[in-house]
Design a protein around this motif. Structure first.
Motif, mmCIF file in Angstrom:
data_model
loop_
_atom_site.group_PDB
_atom_site.id
_atom_site.type_symbol
_atom_site.label_atom_id
_atom_site.label_comp_id
_atom_site.label_asym_id
_atom_site.label_seq_id
_atom_site.Cartn_x
_atom_site.Cartn_y
_atom_site.Cartn_z
ATOM 1 N N MET A 9 0.843 -1.179 0.000
ATOM 2 C CA MET A 9 0.000 0.000 0.000
ATOM 3 C C MET A 9 0.886 1.238 0.000
ATOM 4 S SD MET A 9 -3.186 1.047 2.487
ATOM 5 C CE MET A 9 -2.375 0.516 3.984
ATOM 6 N N TYR A 10 0.583 2.164 -0.909
ATOM 7 C CA TYR A 10 1.288 3.432 -0.960
ATOM 8 C C TYR A 10 0.460 4.475 -0.237
ATOM 9 C CZ TYR A 10 4.805 1.749 -4.199
ATOM 10 O OH TYR A 10 5.864 1.063 -4.763
ATOM 11 N N LEU A 11 1.043 5.045 0.803
ATOM 12 C CA LEU A 11 0.355 6.051 1.608
ATOM 13 C C LEU A 11 0.906 7.429 1.291
ATOM 14 C CD1 LEU A 11 0.540 4.159 5.019
ATOM 15 C CD2 LEU A 11 -1.495 4.424 3.604
ATOM 16 N N PRO A 12 0.038 8.450 1.269
ATOM 17 C CA PRO A 12 0.546 9.810 1.046
ATOM 18 C C PRO A 12 1.360 10.278 2.240
ATOM 19 C CG PRO A 12 -1.788 9.851 1.611
ATOM 20 C CD PRO A 12 -1.422 8.411 1.435
ATOM 21 N N PRO A 13 2.194 11.309 2.056
ATOM 22 C CA PRO A 13 2.944 11.850 3.201
ATOM 23 C C PRO A 13 1.999 12.457 4.217
ATOM 24 C CG PRO A 13 3.192 13.239 1.254
ATOM 25 C CD PRO A 13 2.487 12.009 0.811
ATOM 26 N N HIS A 14 2.527 12.810 5.366
ATOM 27 C CA HIS A 14 1.696 13.404 6.408
ATOM 28 C C HIS A 14 1.226 14.793 5.997
ATOM 29 C CE1 HIS A 14 3.910 10.557 9.368
ATOM 30 N NE2 HIS A 14 2.739 10.049 9.042
ATOM 31 N N ASP A 15 -0.026 15.054 6.272
ATOM 32 C CA ASP A 15 -0.639 16.341 5.974
ATOM 33 C C ASP A 15 0.070 17.451 6.759
ATOM 34 O OD1 ASP A 15 -2.918 18.018 5.034
ATOM 35 O OD2 ASP A 15 -3.395 18.101 7.170
ATOM 36 N N PRO A 16 0.359 18.611 6.153
ATOM 37 C CA PRO A 16 0.032 19.001 4.773
ATOM 38 C C PRO A 16 1.257 18.990 3.851
ATOM 39 C CG PRO A 16 0.435 20.963 6.059
ATOM 40 C CD PRO A 16 0.775 19.793 6.956
ATOM 41 N N HIS A 17 2.234 18.116 4.116
ATOM 42 C CA HIS A 17 3.511 18.151 3.402
ATOM 43 C C HIS A 17 3.377 17.442 2.053
ATOM 44 C CE1 HIS A 17 5.051 19.693 7.152
ATOM 45 N NE2 HIS A 17 4.620 18.611 7.782
ATOM 46 N N VAL A 18 2.739 18.126 1.119
ATOM 47 C CA VAL A 18 2.336 17.522 -0.141
ATOM 48 C C VAL A 18 3.523 17.197 -1.047
ATOM 49 C CG1 VAL A 18 2.004 19.695 -1.382
ATOM 50 C CG2 VAL A 18 0.584 17.743 -1.956
ATOM 51 N N ASP A 19 4.658 17.859 -0.848
ATOM 52 C CA ASP A 19 5.833 17.601 -1.691
ATOM 53 C C ASP A 19 6.695 16.455 -1.176
ATOM 54 O OD1 ASP A 19 5.400 19.527 -3.687
ATOM 55 O OD2 ASP A 19 6.218 21.116 -2.427
ATOM 56 N N ASP A 20 6.407 15.937 0.020
ATOM 57 C CA ASP A 20 7.185 14.818 0.553
ATOM 58 C C ASP A 20 6.882 13.537 -0.221
ATOM 59 O OD1 ASP A 20 8.209 16.546 2.357
ATOM 60 O OD2 ASP A 20 7.256 15.684 4.133
ATOM 61 N N PRO A 21 7.792 12.549 -0.179
ATOM 62 C CA PRO A 21 7.563 11.301 -0.928
ATOM 63 C C PRO A 21 6.477 10.436 -0.302
ATOM 64 C CG PRO A 21 9.581 11.154 0.370
ATOM 65 C CD PRO A 21 9.108 12.572 0.480
ATOM 66 N N MET A 22 5.959 9.525 -1.102
ATOM 67 C CA MET A 22 4.965 8.565 -0.633
ATOM 68 C C MET A 22 5.608 7.600 0.357
ATOM 69 S SD MET A 22 2.013 9.145 -2.278
ATOM 70 C CE MET A 22 1.106 7.614 -2.515
ATOM 71 N N ARG A 23 4.763 6.967 1.187
ATOM 72 C CA ARG A 23 5.227 5.976 2.157
ATOM 73 C C ARG A 23 4.735 4.593 1.740
ATOM 74 N NH1 ARG A 23 2.423 7.340 7.097
ATOM 75 N NH2 ARG A 23 0.905 8.391 5.758
ATOM 76 N N PHE A 24 5.539 3.585 2.015
ATOM 77 C CA PHE A 24 5.244 2.222 1.580
ATOM 78 C C PHE A 24 4.944 1.335 2.776
ATOM 79 C CE2 PHE A 24 6.886 -2.084 0.720
ATOM 80 C CZ PHE A 24 6.044 -2.443 -0.318
ATOM 81 N N LYS A 25 3.865 0.546 2.679
ATOM 82 C CA LYS A 25 3.485 -0.354 3.763
ATOM 83 C C LYS A 25 3.023 -1.681 3.169
ATOM 84 C CE LYS A 25 0.350 -0.711 7.741
ATOM 85 N NZ LYS A 25 -0.735 -0.034 8.499
ATOM 86 N N PRO A 26 3.735 -2.796 3.453
ATOM 87 C CA PRO A 26 3.327 -4.096 2.900
ATOM 88 C C PRO A 26 2.043 -4.597 3.558
ATOM 89 C CG PRO A 26 5.201 -4.358 4.385
ATOM 90 C CD PRO A 26 4.971 -2.888 4.248
ATOM 91 N N LEU A 27 1.179 -5.209 2.762
ATOM 92 C CA LEU A 27 -0.106 -5.722 3.256
ATOM 93 C C LEU A 27 -0.143 -7.248 3.319
ATOM 94 C CD1 LEU A 27 -2.716 -3.401 1.496
ATOM 95 C CD2 LEU A 27 -1.863 -3.295 3.835
ATOM 96 N N PHE A 28 0.520 -7.917 2.380
ATOM 97 C CA PHE A 28 0.550 -9.377 2.388
ATOM 98 C C PHE A 28 1.779 -9.825 1.607
ATOM 99 C CE2 PHE A 28 -1.778 -8.151 -1.377
ATOM 100 C CZ PHE A 28 -1.248 -8.958 -2.367
ATOM 101 N N ARG A 29 2.160 -11.082 1.754
ATOM 102 C CA ARG A 29 3.268 -11.620 0.982
ATOM 103 C C ARG A 29 2.991 -13.079 0.658
ATOM 104 N NH1 ARG A 29 8.059 -11.536 5.602
ATOM 105 N NH2 ARG A 29 7.254 -13.222 6.914
ATOM 106 N N ILE A 30 3.629 -13.551 -0.403
ATOM 107 C CA ILE A 30 3.434 -14.920 -0.881
ATOM 108 C C ILE A 30 4.777 -15.644 -0.867
ATOM 109 C CG2 ILE A 30 2.630 -16.364 -2.788
ATOM 110 C CD1 ILE A 30 1.047 -13.931 -3.783
ATOM 111 N N HIS A 31 4.834 -16.813 -0.230
ATOM 112 C CA HIS A 31 6.025 -17.661 -0.239
ATOM 113 C C HIS A 31 5.791 -18.790 -1.236
ATOM 114 C CE1 HIS A 31 8.232 -15.942 3.142
ATOM 115 N NE2 HIS A 31 7.084 -15.831 3.779
ATOM 116 N N LEU A 32 6.611 -18.837 -2.282
ATOM 117 C CA LEU A 32 6.528 -19.935 -3.241
ATOM 118 C C LEU A 32 7.329 -21.125 -2.704
ATOM 119 C CD1 LEU A 32 6.917 -18.001 -6.617
ATOM 120 C CD2 LEU A 32 4.833 -18.816 -5.515
#
Length: 354
Positions: free
Chosen positions: A1-24
């Motif tokens: 999941m890509y989350l927006p930066p904290h309000d109101p810092h609109v120029d900051d980069p997106m934040r990344f949060k894993p939701l699930f993973r698959i083990h083959l």
């Protein structure tokens, strides 16, 4: 999941949060783990629904709960989502909206459905490169909007939503055939002067739409009355001429010299660090509604192009300003196979949200 930066810092980069993973595993077996919550990976399930659509389900939702109950979960979510504590938020209306968003999102933490979203196609005639943007939405915080171009129109479609306007709705529409000439910097500070200019253009747009409808009705009437098709020189010729004029105006305004810009007095902005010069402005409309998407209506506003990566929108009725900044994450395999495929995707994402 890509989350927006904290309000109101609109120029900051997106934040990344894993939701699930698959083990083959061996023998083409696989295990699925849910990553949601704060107790580490746990048992989950993934199901392919159809082409470009799949769903995930958590089989151990107790891993999502905290020992301190919903209150602890809310405070933790608030720190992660907003970068602040409840005590930092003094505005009662903002507290209410944030709590509503937490209730909405926490309802779906155990079962989610995903559908593919295409990035908008681009052409040399576009005002700027289309794509995804982070935007300020007052007390709702930062939301993700997709900017796409459609001839004489540009559309901003919500990819993430809020309790008032859900994802999939067209938050702003820009009329590229109607550029706005802003007053000088001193008169621009006067909200009533800007309002007068915008409402005059709104009335002009209304009259043009009525004339187009009238020409179309006259053309259909002539076609029904005559045994031969009516000459296209009437309605179509005039409309084509108008289209060419609109396109010419857009091209001329694409890269003009920068002009000073300041928000009128009384217009509220979450981010005061907006650019003080802009390239060009256009008449547009913004979608507003009550909680639960009740009584939606399009209201007049001003689209302000600052540079290749930032634009703004002044919501005239709300006396509010939204600042948008381009998301510069590279998404692989996200281009639409055709313009038709993108338009179909854009049409189909609205029912998903409602």
């Amino acid at each position: 999941m890509y989350l927006p930066p904290h309000d109101p810092h609109v120029d900051d980069p997106m934040r990344f949060k894993p939701l699930f993973r698959i083990h083959l595993m061996e023998r083409k077996c696989a295990t699925v783990e849910c990553m949601y919550g704060h107790k580490g990976p746990h048992n989950g399930h993934i199901q392919i629904v159809k082409k470009d659509e799949f769903s995930t389900k958590c089989n151990q939702t107790d891993h999502h709960r905290m020992s301190g109950g919903r209150q602890e979960e809310f405070r933790t979510w608030l720190r992660e989502e907003w970068g602040r504590t409840l005590e930092d938020i003094f505005h009662e209306h903002m507290q209410e909206l944030i709590l509503m968003k937490f209730i909405y999102t926490s309802q779906y933490d155990n079962c989610l459905t995903y559908r593919r979203i295409y990035l908008p196609p681009s052409s040399p005639e576009d005002l700027i490169q289309p794509g995804l943007f982070k935007g300020t939405y007052g007390s709702h915080g930062l939301e993700i909007v997709m900017l796409s171009f459609h001839g004489k129109k540009a559309k901003g479609t919500k990819i993430t939503g809020d309790p008032n306007i859900p994802a999939g709705q067209q938050t702003v529409e820009i009329d590229l055939a109607h550029p706005l000439q802003l007053p000088d910097i001193e008169n621009l500070r006067d909200f009533s002067e800007l309002s007068r200019i915008v409402l005059e253009v709104q009335e002009q747009v209304r009259r043009e739409e009525q004339e187009r409808e009238q020409r179309q009705e006259e053309k259909e009437h002539c076609q029904q009355a005559a045994s031969q098709p009516a000459s296209p020189l009437g309605g179509e010729g005039a409309e084509g001429e108008e289209t060419a004029a609109g396109a010419e105006g857009t091209t001329q305004d694409k890269a003009p010299a920068s002009q000073p810009f300041v928000l009128p007095m009384g217009v509220i902005s979450r981010n005061e660090d907006y650019p003080r010069t802009c390239r060009v402005c256009f008449y547009g409309t913004g979608l507003i509604a009550g909680h639960g998407f009740t009584s939606p209506e399009r209201t007049p506003g001003v689209f302000v192009l600052f540079d290749d990566d930032r634009f703004g929108f002044i919501w005239l009725e709300l006396k509010s300003f939204s600042l948008y900044s381009r998301i510069k994450v590279s998404f692989q395999n996200a281009q639409a196979p055709s313009r038709e495929a993108f338009d179909e995707m854009l049409k189909n994402i609205q029912p998903l949200a409602t």
